[in-house]
Write an enzyme that holds these catalytic residues in place. Sequence first.
Site, PDB file in Angstrom:
ATOM      1  N   CYS A  86      -7.179  -3.760  -4.607  1.00 19.68           N
ATOM      2  CA  CYS A  86      -7.786  -5.332  -5.018  1.00 19.68           C
ATOM      3  C   CYS A  86      -7.399  -6.018  -5.630  1.00 19.68           C
ATOM      4  CB  CYS A  86      -8.696  -3.859  -6.234  1.00 19.68           C
ATOM      5  SG  CYS A  86      -9.293  -2.949  -5.374  1.00 19.68           S
ATOM      6  N   HIS A 257       4.586   9.546   9.748  1.00 22.01           N
ATOM      7  CA  HIS A 257       5.455   9.399   9.001  1.00 22.01           C
ATOM      8  C   HIS A 257       5.809   9.468   7.463  1.00 22.01           C
ATOM      9  CE1 HIS A 257       7.026   5.819   7.062  1.00 22.01           C
ATOM     10  NE2 HIS A 257       7.918   5.270   8.386  1.00 22.01           N
ATOM     11  N   ASP A 319     -12.270  -7.803  -0.104  1.00 26.27           N
ATOM     12  CA  ASP A 319     -10.367  -7.817  -0.249  1.00 26.27           C
ATOM     13  C   ASP A 319      -9.818  -5.977   0.472  1.00 26.27           C
ATOM     14  OD1 ASP A 319     -11.302  -4.875  -1.290  1.00 26.27           O
ATOM     15  OD2 ASP A 319     -10.921  -5.050  -3.009  1.00 26.27           O
ATOM     16  N   HIS A 320     -10.309  -6.259   1.311  1.00 24.68           N
ATOM     17  CA  HIS A 320      -9.362  -4.762   1.773  1.00 24.68           C
ATOM     18  C   HIS A 320     -10.318  -4.158   2.590  1.00 24.68           C
ATOM     19  CE1 HIS A 320      -9.982  -1.919  -0.988  1.00 24.68           C
ATOM     20  NE2 HIS A 320      -9.372  -2.974  -1.759  1.00 24.68           N
TER      21      HIS A 320
END
Length: 537
Positions: A86, A257, A319-320
């Site tokens: 954020c 990963h 924002d994402h």
Amino acid sequence: MPSGGPLGRAGQVLLLMAAAPWAGVRPRPFAPGGQPRPSVVVVACDSLDGRLTFYPGNQTVDLPFINFMKRFGTVFLNAYTNSPICCPSRAAMWSGLFIHLTESWNNFKGLDPGYVTWMDLMEKHGYHTQKYGKLDYTSGHHSVSNRVEAWTRDVDFLLRQEGRPMVNLTGDRKHVRVMEADWQNTDKAVNWIKKEAINLTQPFVLYLGLNLPHPYPSPYAGENFGSSTFLTSPYWLEKVTYEAIKIPKWPSLSEIHPVDYYSSYTKNCTGEFTKQEVRNIRAFYYAMCAETDAMLGEVISALRDTGLLKTTIIIFTADHGELAMEHRQFYKMSMYEGSSHVPLLVMGPGIKNQQQIPNVVSLVDIYPTMLDIARIPVPQNLSGYSLIPLLRGKPENGVSSEGHRPSWVLSEFHGCNVNSSMYMLRTGKWKYIAYSDGHSVLPQLFDLTADPDELTNIAVKFPAMVHSLDKILRSIVNYPKVSSSVQEYNKRQFISWKQSLGHNYSNVIANLRWHQDWLKEPKKYENAIDKWLSQSK
């Protein structure tokens, strides 16, 4: 208040389409000197996966007002956050600078309160400005847990920091206003347009920040809660096409990963999930996106009702994104597409209709774009580039006023739920992700054309491409040095916080969001922190 039922919303969209001032009209040259400067409305939501704004992602949920913006404006197919969390992401959008330049390392460390934003400059140059809702780009906010988790990411322990992701259905088929705080801010923006903006003699810029479709708090998760609950009502769930929901493939935990393992574990996602659980989480998330879209629609409708639509540029972004159980994770804090790919749609006077732009762009481009719209000289030190040449439908094969737009975008992350700084370079069909100092953690390379779900890391298979992309990345940012600076910052901040607590330290740290794991072996985890603090570089 949104129209009561599906027919009401459909009618709203049809009315908008009939009233759209750009239907069938070629875009005029953008803001030539003799014409008044356009007003601008920015609607920025939280956690909306940009892939839902175009095919095939848009098949899963009905988003009529995003579709309206596509019909009468432009959609960017490859828009990215500059940091998938954020506060740092918003710091990039409001400053026009990459994260490592403003040192916006985590949700606690953003811009200084007095930082000059694009809105400040627009106000200085004659725009009337108004903001409602979530801003979250300055330092000092978010929970204690959030910042302590970020500071201690290099400590040798593994603790669940979130509640297990879950869904919650509330209300009935008439329950529209689920996220009441967002609706109240939308109401304020709509009332301001109808009562204030309509009477202004100067252009205006209005910013509306929404919290949706960010998941809701889960009170059982501890101090200031986690946010692992996907909450909606039957009204919004009916906008979702369940048959179109894709169940993401998960490799086994032993194959993922190492940084992904840390993220999945701290997000409480390493347990068993049935396909139905995953499908429901995704469905409820999409329903939350539909509610977000309706708020955007209220703003567009207010502009139409007041006659301001024809003189106003509207920008919709986030924002994402939100992983929604892709890669065995929810939330963001990842460079995978679900987390890093953001929506970016623009419509208004001078903007080309029904245009899909494939160029890679990112949120730092908002700052120079806003200045370009307002005809304010764009500073040379910005990380971003104006989107106006692209929005006008002009190919960027020449040198524009701000110079060459690069063929890559950069995103970086230094916060919680990830035990390494990470850096993403997106260019052409490639996504390259480097970690830490560039050698202690294996990099990742994905061919997004052949592998859009990012399931096969081909870094070992294509060493020459890794070398080439790493060289470009290092020309943009000395990432080993930045990673080292963040490690030092984390340790400094933690020591200062620990000292401020005095004798209360053991009790406070044990009861943060990780309390369910911590309290099983508190001494073990305190010792791990002491060992980390005693290590010199």
